[in-house]
Scaffold this motif. Structure first.
Motif, PDB file in Angstrom:
ATOM      1  N   THR A 112       1.996   2.732  -2.741  1.00  0.00           N
ATOM      2  CA  THR A 112       1.800   3.505  -3.967  1.00  0.00           C
ATOM      3  C   THR A 112       0.413   4.157  -3.919  1.00  0.00           C
ATOM      4  OG1 THR A 112       0.827   1.657  -5.174  1.00  0.00           O
ATOM      5  CG2 THR A 112       3.226   1.904  -5.314  1.00  0.00           C
ATOM      6  N   ALA A 113       0.253   5.204  -4.675  1.00  0.00           N
ATOM      7  CA  ALA A 113      -1.027   5.920  -4.691  1.00  0.00           C
ATOM      8  C   ALA A 113      -2.150   5.021  -5.209  1.00  0.00           C
ATOM      9  CB  ALA A 113      -0.916   7.175  -5.546  1.00  0.00           C
ATOM     10  N   ALA A 114      -1.858   4.224  -6.222  1.00  0.00           N
ATOM     11  CA  ALA A 114      -2.895   3.341  -6.767  1.00  0.00           C
ATOM     12  C   ALA A 114      -3.333   2.302  -5.741  1.00  0.00           C
ATOM     13  CB  ALA A 114      -2.374   2.650  -8.025  1.00  0.00           C
ATOM     14  N   GLY A 151       0.803  -1.212   0.000  1.00  0.00           N
ATOM     15  CA  GLY A 151       0.000   0.000   0.000  1.00  0.00           C
ATOM     16  C   GLY A 151       0.836   1.262   0.000  1.00  0.00           C
ATOM     17  N   ILE A 161      -8.725   2.194  -0.012  1.00  0.00           N
ATOM     18  CA  ILE A 161      -9.775   3.100   0.464  1.00  0.00           C
ATOM     19  C   ILE A 161     -11.107   2.693  -0.137  1.00  0.00           C
ATOM     20  CG2 ILE A 161     -10.618   5.475   0.301  1.00  0.00           C
ATOM     21  CD1 ILE A 161      -7.661   6.344   0.561  1.00  0.00           C
ATOM     22  N   ARG A 162     -11.093   2.380  -1.438  1.00  0.00           N
ATOM     23  CA  ARG A 162     -12.319   1.955  -2.102  1.00  0.00           C
ATOM     24  C   ARG A 162     -12.860   0.666  -1.494  1.00  0.00           C
ATOM     25  NH1 ARG A 162     -11.220   1.158  -7.950  1.00  0.00           N
ATOM     26  NH2 ARG A 162      -9.343   2.188  -7.341  1.00  0.00           N
ATOM     27  N   SER A 191     -12.375  -0.386   1.569  1.00  0.00           N
ATOM     28  CA  SER A 191     -12.798  -0.217   2.960  1.00  0.00           C
ATOM     29  C   SER A 191     -14.152   0.490   3.067  1.00  0.00           C
ATOM     30  CB  SER A 191     -11.745   0.557   3.747  1.00  0.00           C
ATOM     31  OG  SER A 191     -11.654   1.883   3.285  1.00  0.00           O
ATOM     32  N   ARG A 213      -3.175   2.577  -2.473  1.00  0.00           N
ATOM     33  CA  ARG A 213      -3.936   3.248  -1.411  1.00  0.00           C
ATOM     34  C   ARG A 213      -5.356   3.544  -1.860  1.00  0.00           C
ATOM     35  NH1 ARG A 213       1.066   5.684  -0.639  1.00  0.00           N
ATOM     36  NH2 ARG A 213       0.469   7.479  -1.860  1.00  0.00           N
ATOM     37  N   SER A 214      -5.533   3.936  -3.113  1.00  0.00           N
ATOM     38  CA  SER A 214      -6.890   4.220  -3.585  1.00  0.00           C
ATOM     39  C   SER A 214      -7.725   2.946  -3.640  1.00  0.00           C
ATOM     40  CB  SER A 214      -6.864   4.904  -4.944  1.00  0.00           C
ATOM     41  OG  SER A 214      -6.451   4.003  -5.950  1.00  0.00           O
ATOM     42  N   ARG A 215      -7.108   1.805  -3.980  1.00  0.00           N
ATOM     43  CA  ARG A 215      -7.838   0.535  -3.967  1.00  0.00           C
ATOM     44  C   ARG A 215      -8.222   0.153  -2.549  1.00  0.00           C
ATOM     45  NH1 ARG A 215      -4.018  -0.924  -7.902  1.00  0.00           N
ATOM     46  NH2 ARG A 215      -2.733  -1.934  -6.339  1.00  0.00           N
TER      47      ARG A 215
END
Length: 139
Positions: free
Chosen positions: A101-103, A99, A109-110, A112, A105-107
């Motif tokens: 990388t930005a990609a 986690g 967050i999505r 969660s 982290r966005s996955r």
């Protein structure tokens, strides 16, 4: 403990960032240790190859050490370029697993956030009735 410069595991700052993330997100498990070790190894190899390539580039301002002369006098791709490229790809892939990388982290967050699906225009038309299919032989 800080790894010595030039060490294969010269990944102290990078592994510290990954360990902080693991502590904060409670992902710590026995399975994370080998992945973190592989990340550190790849980072150390990338760093050593990148530093060696940078030294070579300082002495080759025209080609930037991208090409080297073979024993036959031909030009060939510098092996350090391939090593840097391979280990950089590995580092980014492992970083995505943690986690970092930005990609990734966005996955996370999505994943969660579990929003309720929007209501359907057909909700409530049957009024709570359940339809049971009729099997052959029933009836």
């Amino acid at each position: 403990m800080k790894a010595p410069k030039g060490s294969l595991f010269a990944c102290d700052a990078q592994s510290g960032a990954a360990l902080t993330l693991l502590k904060n997100t409670e992902w710590r498990a026995q399975l994370d240790v080998p992945a973190l070790a592989a990340y550190c190894y790849s980072f150390g190899q990338w760093r050593m190859a990148a530093e060696a390539l940078a030294k070579m580039q300082a002495n080759d301002p025209i080609m930037g050490a991208q090409l080297v002369k073979t024993k036959y006098g031909d030009a060939a791709l510098n092996p350090l370029v391939s090593i840097v490229r391979k280990h950089a790809g590995d580092v980014v892939r492992y970083a995505g697993e943690f986690g970092l990388t930005a990609a990734a982290r966005s996955r996370m967050i999505r994943a969660s956030v579990n929003p309720q699906p929007p209501p359907s225009k057909f909700d409530g038309l049957i009024g709570g009735c359940t339809v049971t299919p009729i099997r052959s032989g029933d009836g």
